[in-house]
Scaffold this active site. Structure first.
Site, mmCIF file in Angstrom:
data_model
loop_
_atom_site.group_PDB
_atom_site.id
_atom_site.type_symbol
_atom_site.label_atom_id
_atom_site.label_comp_id
_atom_site.label_asym_id
_atom_site.label_seq_id
_atom_site.Cartn_x
_atom_site.Cartn_y
_atom_site.Cartn_z
ATOM 1 N N CYS A 136 0.870 -1.174 0.000
ATOM 2 C CA CYS A 136 0.000 0.000 0.000
ATOM 3 C C CYS A 136 0.900 1.216 0.000
ATOM 4 O O CYS A 136 2.120 1.103 0.127
ATOM 5 C CB CYS A 136 -0.905 -0.002 1.228
ATOM 6 S SG CYS A 136 -2.250 1.192 1.078
ATOM 7 N N CYS A 138 -0.141 4.278 1.793
ATOM 8 C CA CYS A 138 -0.523 5.287 2.787
ATOM 9 C C CYS A 138 0.516 5.517 3.879
ATOM 10 O O CYS A 138 0.614 6.608 4.425
ATOM 11 C CB CYS A 138 -1.884 4.977 3.395
ATOM 12 S SG CYS A 138 -1.953 3.409 4.261
ATOM 13 N N CYS A 146 -3.775 6.192 -0.222
ATOM 14 C CA CYS A 146 -3.233 4.887 -0.628
ATOM 15 C C CYS A 146 -2.787 4.856 -2.088
ATOM 16 O O CYS A 146 -2.548 3.777 -2.638
ATOM 17 C CB CYS A 146 -4.259 3.796 -0.354
ATOM 18 S SG CYS A 146 -4.728 3.714 1.382
ATOM 19 N N LYS A 212 -12.176 -4.969 1.501
ATOM 20 C CA LYS A 212 -11.701 -4.112 2.598
ATOM 21 C C LYS A 212 -12.632 -2.914 2.683
ATOM 22 O O LYS A 212 -12.801 -2.173 1.714
ATOM 23 C CB LYS A 212 -10.270 -3.670 2.309
ATOM 24 C CG LYS A 212 -9.757 -2.642 3.302
ATOM 25 C CD LYS A 212 -8.290 -2.341 3.083
ATOM 26 C CE LYS A 212 -7.815 -1.254 4.025
ATOM 27 N NZ LYS A 212 -6.390 -0.965 3.858
ATOM 28 N N ARG A 222 -3.894 3.587 12.361
ATOM 29 C CA ARG A 222 -3.439 4.805 11.673
ATOM 30 C C ARG A 222 -2.560 5.653 12.567
ATOM 31 O O ARG A 222 -1.648 6.333 12.097
ATOM 32 C CB ARG A 222 -4.639 5.599 11.158
ATOM 33 C CG ARG A 222 -5.277 4.859 9.989
ATOM 34 C CD ARG A 222 -6.423 5.619 9.381
ATOM 35 N NE ARG A 222 -7.084 4.783 8.395
ATOM 36 C CZ ARG A 222 -8.206 5.102 7.779
ATOM 37 N NH1 ARG A 222 -8.802 6.257 8.051
ATOM 38 N NH2 ARG A 222 -8.739 4.285 6.905
ATOM 39 N N ARG A 234 -11.062 7.700 3.037
ATOM 40 C CA ARG A 234 -10.753 6.672 2.049
ATOM 41 C C ARG A 234 -12.009 6.100 1.387
ATOM 42 O O ARG A 234 -11.985 5.031 0.798
ATOM 43 C CB ARG A 234 -9.985 5.521 2.705
ATOM 44 C CG ARG A 234 -8.722 5.920 3.435
ATOM 45 C CD ARG A 234 -7.698 4.796 3.406
ATOM 46 N NE ARG A 234 -6.710 4.860 4.456
ATOM 47 C CZ ARG A 234 -5.704 5.719 4.507
ATOM 48 N NH1 ARG A 234 -5.581 6.641 3.576
ATOM 49 N NH2 ARG A 234 -4.832 5.680 5.497
ATOM 50 N N GLU A 250 -16.328 -7.640 -5.662
ATOM 51 C CA GLU A 250 -14.905 -7.329 -5.490
ATOM 52 C C GLU A 250 -14.086 -8.620 -5.391
ATOM 53 O O GLU A 250 -12.998 -8.728 -5.958
ATOM 54 C CB GLU A 250 -14.684 -6.519 -4.200
ATOM 55 C CG GLU A 250 -15.004 -5.039 -4.301
ATOM 56 C CD GLU A 250 -13.848 -4.263 -4.927
ATOM 57 O OE1 GLU A 250 -12.874 -4.877 -5.379
ATOM 58 O OE2 GLU A 250 -13.937 -3.021 -4.968
ATOM 59 N N LYS A 265 -11.952 -7.722 5.667
ATOM 60 C CA LYS A 265 -11.375 -6.816 6.661
ATOM 61 C C LYS A 265 -12.269 -5.606 6.838
ATOM 62 O O LYS A 265 -12.657 -5.029 5.820
ATOM 63 C CB LYS A 265 -9.990 -6.394 6.175
ATOM 64 C CG LYS A 265 -9.352 -5.322 7.016
ATOM 65 C CD LYS A 265 -8.094 -4.845 6.362
ATOM 66 C CE LYS A 265 -7.520 -3.716 7.189
ATOM 67 N NZ LYS A 265 -6.392 -3.109 6.566
ATOM 68 N N SER A 291 -7.048 -3.388 14.206
ATOM 69 C CA SER A 291 -6.572 -2.678 15.389
ATOM 70 C C SER A 291 -7.690 -2.227 16.329
ATOM 71 O O SER A 291 -7.584 -2.388 17.544
ATOM 72 C CB SER A 291 -5.724 -1.476 14.960
ATOM 73 O OG SER A 291 -6.481 -0.594 14.139
ATOM 74 N N TYR A 330 -3.789 -9.088 16.221
ATOM 75 C CA TYR A 330 -2.799 -8.589 17.174
ATOM 76 C C TYR A 330 -2.800 -9.447 18.441
ATOM 77 O O TYR A 330 -1.931 -9.303 19.283
ATOM 78 C CB TYR A 330 -3.065 -7.113 17.498
ATOM 79 C CG TYR A 330 -3.024 -6.260 16.240
ATOM 80 C CD1 TYR A 330 -1.803 -5.810 15.730
ATOM 81 C CD2 TYR A 330 -4.186 -5.971 15.523
ATOM 82 C CE1 TYR A 330 -1.756 -5.067 14.562
ATOM 83 C CE2 TYR A 330 -4.158 -5.233 14.355
ATOM 84 C CZ TYR A 330 -2.938 -4.794 13.882
ATOM 85 O OH TYR A 330 -2.885 -4.074 12.700
HETATM 86 C C1 PBG Z 1 -3.415 0.166 4.634
HETATM 87 C C2 PBG Z 1 -3.836 -0.648 5.786
HETATM 88 C C3 PBG Z 1 -4.606 -0.250 6.880
HETATM 89 C C4 PBG Z 1 -4.723 -1.355 7.698
HETATM 90 C C5 PBG Z 1 -4.004 -2.389 7.119
HETATM 91 N N1 PBG Z 1 -3.474 -1.933 5.922
HETATM 92 C C6 PBG Z 1 -5.170 1.070 7.232
HETATM 93 C C7 PBG Z 1 -6.114 1.759 6.384
HETATM 94 O O1 PBG Z 1 -6.624 1.237 5.388
HETATM 95 O O2 PBG Z 1 -6.359 2.921 6.711
HETATM 96 C C8 PBG Z 1 -5.497 -1.390 8.984
HETATM 97 C C9 PBG Z 1 -5.231 -2.538 9.878
HETATM 98 C C10 PBG Z 1 -5.714 -2.372 11.275
HETATM 99 O O3 PBG Z 1 -6.528 -1.495 11.604
HETATM 100 O O4 PBG Z 1 -5.263 -3.176 12.102
HETATM 101 N N2 PBG Z 1 -2.059 0.133 4.425
#
Ligand code: PBG
Length: 342
Positions: A136, A138, A146, A212, A222, A234, A250, A265, A291, A330
């Site tokens: 990615c 970002c 992204c 996603k 983030r 986004r 998708e 996700k 997260s 995690y």
């Molecule tokens: C983008 C990415 C994100 C996460 C994984 N890959 C953040 C986003 O899309 O803003 C989030 C994973 C998480 O919240 O644990 N590189």
């Protein structure tokens, strides 16, 4: 009437059998409950995400994600990988945090940058660990989006694709076993597959973040990754959380373009999506227990409001029950410690 007769018969049978059907019979001991358990979690199903930060001797706490750290790609990362490996975990998902960001996210594909260093280091010291790397932009772009922006500040899909190809290729070159595109650009799987195949990486697998969603559950990530967009959101590329048919569409596109592993996700607010994808597609399926899902449990637990191990057990099994083969969480490390002890 035959139909009526049948229902009469059923009633009779029901009556006769009253008291003989006791589902509780199989719940009378832990051994019996284990014997008939429909889902299980093997450490081999778990993936541990890791934040790798440019620099030396860094092990930095992330306040929003208690128990999770940023590691520099040196002894600090080695120690973490050693522990992960000793717990029996077989795979890590890497996120790189560079010190320098620019509009093109050039540190994402610089062969000497932080993520490439980390991949090489892990494959050198622990070749048994599968390295999955996030593809990615970002974390690497100054604007935090992204992809590549047009003058009006919109992410340009077609301009972004070659960059995603370059990033994936540089990670494969460094030794990544699996690349995981998470940018949600249309045709990103195809662009990456072509870039890899063209350069001799036909065996590098793609785990696509096939559905996603634009989600508030990424909040702590983030902060951890310093990847929040500096303006806007986004929603122009990540999916609308109200849609499930779109998630299937998708997914179908990613399957056609050569994805090897699919993903849903976040996980918990999207278990219906997970289950629908499981029913319709044959490829291995991952769920990302993101997260926010982690930090909510940690916060409630540190307040003494919930029994954390119990809740984590329930959550991880719910994700398996909904159909995930692979769980990215995690909690992977903590959970592996627990199942070792039990
Ligand atoms: C983008 C990415 C994100 C996460 C994984 N890959 C953040 C986003 O899309 O803003 C989030 C994973 C998480 O919240 O644990 N590189």
């Amino acid at each position: 009437m035959i139909a009526n007769q049948e229902s009469e018969d059923e009633k009779k049978v029901d009556g006769d059998l009253g008291g003989t059907r006791k589902p509780r019979r199989l719940r009378t001991s832990p051994e019996l409950r284990d014997l008939v358990a429909e889902t299980s979690i093997d450490v081999a199903h778990l993936v541990m995400p890791i934040f790798v930060k440019e620099g030396g001797n860094v092990k930095e706490k992330i306040d929003e994600m208690p128990g999770i750290f940023r590691y520099s790609p040196d002894r600090e990362l080695d120690k973490e990988i050693e522990e992960i490996s000793s717990l029996g975990i077989k795979a890590v998902l890497l996120f790189g945090l560079p010190n320098k960001k620019d509009p093109l996210g050039s540190e994402a594909y610089n062969p000497e940058a932080v993520i490439q260093q980390a991949i090489r280091r892990i494959k050198d010291t622990h070749p048994e660990i599968l390295v999955i790397s996030d593809v990615c932009m970002c974390e690497y772009t100054a604007h935090g989006h992204c992809g590549i922006l047009d003058p009006a500040g919109r992410v340009e899909n077609e301009k972004t694709l070659p960059y995603l190809g370059k990033i994936a290729l540089s990670q494969a070159n460094a030794g990544a076993d699996i690349v995981a595109p998470s940018a949600m650009m249309d045709d990103q799987v195809l662009a990456i597959r072509r870039a890899l195949d063209f350069s001799g990486f036909a065996n590098t697998a793609i785990m696509s973040y096939s559905s996603k969603f634009a989600s508030g559950f990424y909040g702590p990530f983030r902060v951890a990754a310093g990847s929040a967009p500096s303006f806007g959101d986004r929603k122009g590329y990540q999916m609308d959380s109200r849609n499930i048919r779109e998630a299937l569409r998708e997914t179908e596109i990613d399957v056609e373009q050569g994805a090897d592993i699919l993903m849903v996700k976040p996980a918990l607010a999207y278990l219906d999506v997970l289950s629908a994808v499981r029913q319709r597609f044959q490829l291995p399926l991952a769920a990302y227990n993101v997260s926010g899902e982690y930090s909510m449990i940690k916060a409630a637990s540190s307040n003494g409001w919930i029994d954390e191990p119990r809740i984590v057990d329930e959550v991880l099994h719910a994700i398996r029950r909904a159909g995930a083969d692979i769980i990215i969480s995690y909690f992977s490390k903590e959970y592996s410690k627990r199942i070792r002890r039990e």
